[in-house]
Each structure stands twice: as structure tokens, then as C-alpha cells.
Design a protein around this motif. Sequence first.
Motif, mmCIF file in Angstrom:
data_model
loop_
_atom_site.group_PDB
_atom_site.id
_atom_site.type_symbol
_atom_site.label_atom_id
_atom_site.label_comp_id
_atom_site.label_asym_id
_atom_site.label_seq_id
_atom_site.Cartn_x
_atom_site.Cartn_y
_atom_site.Cartn_z
ATOM 1 N N GLN A 1 0.603 -1.110 -0.093
ATOM 2 C CA GLN A 1 0.274 0.521 -0.355
ATOM 3 C C GLN A 1 0.832 1.185 -0.144
ATOM 4 N N SER B 1 2.568 1.804 -2.897
ATOM 5 C CA SER B 1 1.595 1.551 -4.265
ATOM 6 C C SER B 1 0.622 3.469 -3.901
ATOM 7 N N VAL C 1 -6.308 2.218 0.736
ATOM 8 C CA VAL C 1 -5.651 0.376 1.403
ATOM 9 C C VAL C 1 -7.652 -0.044 0.581
ATOM 10 N N PHE D 1 -7.062 -1.983 -2.744
ATOM 11 C CA PHE D 1 -6.865 -3.483 -2.396
ATOM 12 C C PHE D 1 -7.869 -4.548 -2.114
ATOM 13 N N ASP E 1 -6.948 1.721 8.393
ATOM 14 C CA ASP E 1 -6.324 0.283 8.078
ATOM 15 C C ASP E 1 -5.581 -0.035 7.946
ATOM 16 N N ARG F 1 -6.116 -3.939 6.679
ATOM 17 C CA ARG F 1 -4.710 -5.103 6.144
ATOM 18 C C ARG F 1 -4.898 -6.227 6.929
#
Length: 123
Positions: free
Chosen positions: A51, A54, A58, A61, A84, A88
Motif C-alpha cells: 500500500q 503503490s 487500502v 486492495f 487501515d 489490512r
Amino acid sequence: MAEATPILFVEYPKCSTCKKAKKWLDEHGIAYTDRHIVEDAPTAEEIADWQARSGLPVRRFFNTSGMRYRELGLKAKLDAGMSDKEARALLATDGMLVKRPIVVAGDTVLVGFREPAWAEALL
């Protein structure tokens, strides 16, 4: 991009988009290491790293078209302000929740297959 950089291709082999992406990599002679997203799901730490590299939120994803995403009502949970870190951790519990394919090449992380973006980043 330096040839020495090993590219990680994270995919679900039955996914039609992943098959298209893999064919694209092969057609362009791009070497990669294949990783099955369900058998070897990304960890929360990997997702945090990807993350950060990139620059994507989040939410990007999450496999929003997946059955698990809908079953768990994740859009509402994300909209309600899931952190986040929580997001994740949740992604790390089930590879089917993660949008695919993911390409990790040095500082470049691509989520999902969009040919123009891949061409710009990898060719």
C-alpha cells in the motif's frame, strides 16, 4: 526498470483477469515469480508495504466484486470508518478478499490489471 528486479505476480489461477495479465507478462517477455493468493495469502505487513509503495488507499486492495466481500458486508464496514490497520488485518485473513492480480516490482505495485498502467510501469 532494472532487469535484476524480480517481479512478484500475485494471482488466483482461476481468475480470468489474472490469466489475461499473466498472458500479457509472457507476451512482453517479463519474468516473474508466481504466487497463489489463496495458498500463500499476503500478510498484513506485506499489504501495508504494498500500500505504501503503490500510494493507493487500502480500499483499492479489496476484491469488491468477490463473494466474500459481499458476504461480509465490507463496503458498509469500510464506509463506517474501518482503520487501515483493521482493513489490512482483514485482508490478510483471506486471499479471496484481496484484489488481484498484484504485481510487485521494486517500488512499483500494481493492483488489478489495467494494460495501459502496466505498460507504463513495466515496459
